[in-house]
Design a protein around this motif. Structure first.
Motif, PDB file in Angstrom:
ATOM      1  N   GLN A  33      28.022  48.590  43.354  1.00  0.00           N
ATOM      2  CA  GLN A  33      28.816  49.724  43.850  1.00  0.00           C
ATOM      3  C   GLN A  33      29.973  49.255  44.722  1.00  0.00           C
ATOM      4  O   GLN A  33      31.088  49.764  44.620  1.00  0.00           O
ATOM      5  N   LYS A  34      29.729  48.262  45.573  1.00  0.00           N
ATOM      6  CA  LYS A  34      30.812  47.707  46.403  1.00  0.00           C
ATOM      7  C   LYS A  34      31.905  47.108  45.527  1.00  0.00           C
ATOM      8  O   LYS A  34      33.094  47.294  45.779  1.00  0.00           O
ATOM      9  N   ALA A  35      31.487  46.373  44.504  1.00  0.00           N
ATOM     10  CA  ALA A  35      32.457  45.750  43.596  1.00  0.00           C
ATOM     11  C   ALA A  35      33.236  46.812  42.829  1.00  0.00           C
ATOM     12  O   ALA A  35      34.450  46.682  42.643  1.00  0.00           O
ATOM     13  N   GLN A  36      32.541  47.872  42.410  1.00  0.00           N
ATOM     14  CA  GLN A  36      33.210  48.956  41.679  1.00  0.00           C
ATOM     15  C   GLN A  36      34.238  49.647  42.578  1.00  0.00           C
ATOM     16  O   GLN A  36      35.347  49.935  42.142  1.00  0.00           O
ATOM     17  N   ASP A  37      33.875  49.899  43.819  1.00  0.00           N
ATOM     18  CA  ASP A  37      34.801  50.530  44.757  1.00  0.00           C
ATOM     19  C   ASP A  37      36.025  49.646  45.004  1.00  0.00           C
ATOM     20  O   ASP A  37      37.161  50.139  45.028  1.00  0.00           O
ATOM     21  N   ALA A  38      35.801  48.342  45.172  1.00  0.00           N
ATOM     22  CA  ALA A  38      36.913  47.413  45.374  1.00  0.00           C
ATOM     23  C   ALA A  38      37.808  47.366  44.144  1.00  0.00           C
ATOM     24  O   ALA A  38      39.042  47.345  44.254  1.00  0.00           O
ATOM     25  N   TYR A  39      37.187  47.372  42.966  1.00  0.00           N
ATOM     26  CA  TYR A  39      37.961  47.356  41.724  1.00  0.00           C
ATOM     27  C   TYR A  39      38.791  48.635  41.592  1.00  0.00           C
ATOM     28  O   TYR A  39      39.969  48.585  41.229  1.00  0.00           O
ATOM     29  N   ASN A  40      38.188  49.776  41.892  1.00  0.00           N
ATOM     30  CA  ASN A  40      38.914  51.046  41.797  1.00  0.00           C
ATOM     31  C   ASN A  40      40.125  51.065  42.734  1.00  0.00           C
ATOM     32  O   ASN A  40      41.191  51.560  42.368  1.00  0.00           O
ATOM     33  N   ALA A  41      39.947  50.512  43.930  1.00  0.00           N
ATOM     34  CA  ALA A  41      41.045  50.484  44.900  1.00  0.00           C
ATOM     35  C   ALA A  41      42.198  49.613  44.415  1.00  0.00           C
ATOM     36  O   ALA A  41      43.368  50.004  44.510  1.00  0.00           O
ATOM     37  N   VAL A  42      41.880  48.455  43.884  1.00  0.00           N
ATOM     38  CA  VAL A  42      42.947  47.554  43.428  1.00  0.00           C
ATOM     39  C   VAL A  42      43.556  48.057  42.120  1.00  0.00           C
ATOM     40  O   VAL A  42      44.760  47.901  41.894  1.00  0.00           O
ATOM     41  N   ASP A  43      42.770  48.712  41.299  1.00  0.00           N
ATOM     42  CA  ASP A  43      43.287  49.285  40.057  1.00  0.00           C
ATOM     43  C   ASP A  43      44.277  50.411  40.364  1.00  0.00           C
ATOM     44  O   ASP A  43      45.296  50.546  39.674  1.00  0.00           O
ATOM     45  N   ALA A  44      43.997  51.165  41.411  1.00  0.00           N
ATOM     46  CA  ALA A  44      44.901  52.248  41.801  1.00  0.00           C
ATOM     47  C   ALA A  44      46.260  51.714  42.238  1.00  0.00           C
ATOM     48  O   ALA A  44      47.274  52.409  42.120  1.00  0.00           O
ATOM     49  N   ARG A  45      46.290  50.488  42.721  1.00  0.00           N
ATOM     50  CA  ARG A  45      47.555  49.863  43.130  1.00  0.00           C
ATOM     51  C   ARG A  45      48.235  49.133  41.976  1.00  0.00           C
ATOM     52  O   ARG A  45      49.318  48.584  42.134  1.00  0.00           O
ATOM     53  N   PHE A  47      47.048  46.387  40.330  1.00  0.00           N
ATOM     54  CA  PHE A  47      46.861  44.944  40.382  1.00  0.00           C
ATOM     55  C   PHE A  47      45.468  44.492  39.928  1.00  0.00           C
ATOM     56  O   PHE A  47      45.044  43.397  40.266  1.00  0.00           O
ATOM     57  N   ALA A  48      44.765  45.318  39.179  1.00  0.00           N
ATOM     58  CA  ALA A  48      43.413  44.943  38.733  1.00  0.00           C
ATOM     59  C   ALA A  48      43.491  43.753  37.783  1.00  0.00           C
ATOM     60  O   ALA A  48      44.399  43.653  36.962  1.00  0.00           O
ATOM     61  N   TRP A  49      42.539  42.857  37.932  1.00  0.00           N
ATOM     62  CA  TRP A  49      42.452  41.690  37.069  1.00  0.00           C
ATOM     63  C   TRP A  49      41.404  41.940  35.996  1.00  0.00           C
ATOM     64  O   TRP A  49      40.343  42.515  36.260  1.00  0.00           O
ATOM     65  N   VAL A  50      41.658  41.468  34.786  1.00  0.00           N
ATOM     66  CA  VAL A  50      40.737  41.640  33.661  1.00  0.00           C
ATOM     67  C   VAL A  50      39.359  41.018  33.935  1.00  0.00           C
ATOM     68  O   VAL A  50      38.337  41.651  33.639  1.00  0.00           O
ATOM     69  N   ALA A  82      38.057  41.117  42.900  1.00  0.00           N
ATOM     70  CA  ALA A  82      38.730  42.349  43.327  1.00  0.00           C
ATOM     71  C   ALA A  82      39.397  42.146  44.686  1.00  0.00           C
ATOM     72  O   ALA A  82      40.521  42.609  44.910  1.00  0.00           O
ATOM     73  N   LYS A  83      38.719  41.437  45.585  1.00  0.00           N
ATOM     74  CA  LYS A  83      39.315  41.153  46.893  1.00  0.00           C
ATOM     75  C   LYS A  83      40.541  40.254  46.756  1.00  0.00           C
ATOM     76  O   LYS A  83      41.549  40.447  47.445  1.00  0.00           O
ATOM     77  N   ALA A  84      40.473  39.281  45.870  1.00  0.00           N
ATOM     78  CA  ALA A  84      41.619  38.395  45.644  1.00  0.00           C
ATOM     79  C   ALA A  84      42.789  39.171  45.038  1.00  0.00           C
ATOM     80  O   ALA A  84      43.951  38.953  45.415  1.00  0.00           O
ATOM     81  N   ALA A  85      42.485  40.076  44.137  1.00  0.00           N
ATOM     82  CA  ALA A  85      43.537  40.899  43.535  1.00  0.00           C
ATOM     83  C   ALA A  85      44.174  41.801  44.585  1.00  0.00           C
ATOM     84  O   ALA A  85      45.394  42.019  44.578  1.00  0.00           O
ATOM     85  N   MET A  86      43.368  42.325  45.509  1.00  0.00           N
ATOM     86  CA  MET A  86      43.913  43.168  46.575  1.00  0.00           C
ATOM     87  C   MET A  86      44.801  42.340  47.500  1.00  0.00           C
ATOM     88  O   MET A  86      45.855  42.809  47.945  1.00  0.00           O
ATOM     89  N   ALA A  87      44.407  41.107  47.780  1.00  0.00           N
ATOM     90  CA  ALA A  87      45.248  40.226  48.591  1.00  0.00           C
ATOM     91  C   ALA A  87      46.581  39.990  47.892  1.00  0.00           C
ATOM     92  O   ALA A  87      47.643  39.988  48.534  1.00  0.00           O
ATOM     93  N   GLN A  88      46.533  39.814  46.584  1.00  0.00           N
ATOM     94  CA  GLN A  88      47.762  39.637  45.817  1.00  0.00           C
ATOM     95  C   GLN A  88      48.621  40.900  45.903  1.00  0.00           C
ATOM     96  O   GLN A  88      49.837  40.816  46.103  1.00  0.00           O
ATOM     97  N   ALA A  89      48.002  42.058  45.771  1.00  0.00           N
ATOM     98  CA  ALA A  89      48.746  43.325  45.836  1.00  0.00           C
ATOM     99  C   ALA A  89      49.414  43.489  47.190  1.00  0.00           C
ATOM    100  O   ALA A  89      50.584  43.900  47.271  1.00  0.00           O
ATOM    101  N   GLU A  90      48.700  43.158  48.254  1.00  0.00           N
ATOM    102  CA  GLU A  90      49.265  43.283  49.599  1.00  0.00           C
ATOM    103  C   GLU A  90      50.415  42.290  49.813  1.00  0.00           C
ATOM    104  O   GLU A  90      51.422  42.627  50.433  1.00  0.00           O
ATOM    105  N   ASN A  91      50.264  41.093  49.278  1.00  0.00           N
ATOM    106  CA  ASN A  91      51.318  40.085  49.388  1.00  0.00           C
ATOM    107  C   ASN A  91      52.558  40.511  48.616  1.00  0.00           C
ATOM    108  O   ASN A  91      53.685  40.386  49.105  1.00  0.00           O
ATOM    109  N   GLU A  92      52.354  41.017  47.419  1.00  0.00           N
ATOM    110  CA  GLU A  92      53.487  41.397  46.572  1.00  0.00           C
ATOM    111  C   GLU A  92      54.198  42.651  47.062  1.00  0.00           C
ATOM    112  O   GLU A  92      55.322  42.926  46.645  1.00  0.00           O
ATOM    113  N   ALA A  93      53.567  43.393  47.955  1.00  0.00           N
ATOM    114  CA  ALA A  93      54.200  44.600  48.479  1.00  0.00           C
ATOM    115  C   ALA A  93      55.523  44.277  49.170  1.00  0.00           C
ATOM    116  O   ALA A  93      56.447  45.086  49.169  1.00  0.00           O
TER     117      ALA A  93
END
Length: 102
Positions: A33-45, A47-50, A82-93
Motif C-alpha cells: 500500500q505504501k508503494a502504491q501510494d508513492a507510485y500514484n503520487a509520482v504518476d500524478a506528476r 514521472f512514474a517509472w515502468v 517510486a521515491k527515486a522517481a519523485m526525487a527526479q520529479a522534484e529536481n526537474e521542477a
C-alpha cells in the motif's frame, strides 16, 4: 518422547509458523500500500517509472499467492523506485530552466 508430547510440539510449531506467515503477509500488505501510494503520487506528476509498476504487479501477485516474503522484496523495490522517481520529479521542477537558452 510420548506421542502426546510430539503431537503438542507439532501443533505448537504449526501455530507459531502460521502466525509468522500472517505477520509477513500483514507487513507485505502494508508495504504494498505504501508503494502504491508513492507510485500514484509520482504518476500524478508525470514521472512514474515502468519498473515501479512491474515491481508492484509482482508484489501483488506474490501476496495473493501467499509468497509474502517475496512480495515484501518486490514491494520494497517498488517503493524505492517510486521515491527515486519523485526525487527526479522534484529536481526537474527547476533544473529544466538551466537548460533553456537565454
Amino acid at each position: 518422547m510420548t506421542p502426546k508430547f510430539m503431537g503438542m510440539a507439532a501443533l505448537s510449531l504449526a501455530l507459531f509458523s502460521g502466525s509468522v506467515l500472517a505477520d509477513d503477509c500483514t507487513e507485505a500488505s502494508t508495504l504494498i500500500q505504501k508503494a502504491q501510494d508513492a507510485y500514484n503520487a509520482v504518476d500524478a506528476r508525470g514521472f512514474a517509472w515502468v519498473p515501479t509498476a512491474t515491481y508492484l504487479a509482482d508484489a501483488k501477485a506474490e501476496h495473493a499467492s501467499g509468497a509474502c516474503e517475496q512480495a515484501m522484496v518486490h514491494a520494497q523495490r517498488a517503493l524505492d523506485t517510486a521515491k527515486a522517481a519523485m526525487a527526479q520529479a522534484e529536481n526537474e521542477a527547476t533544473a529544466w530552466q538551466s537548460r533553456v537558452l537565454k
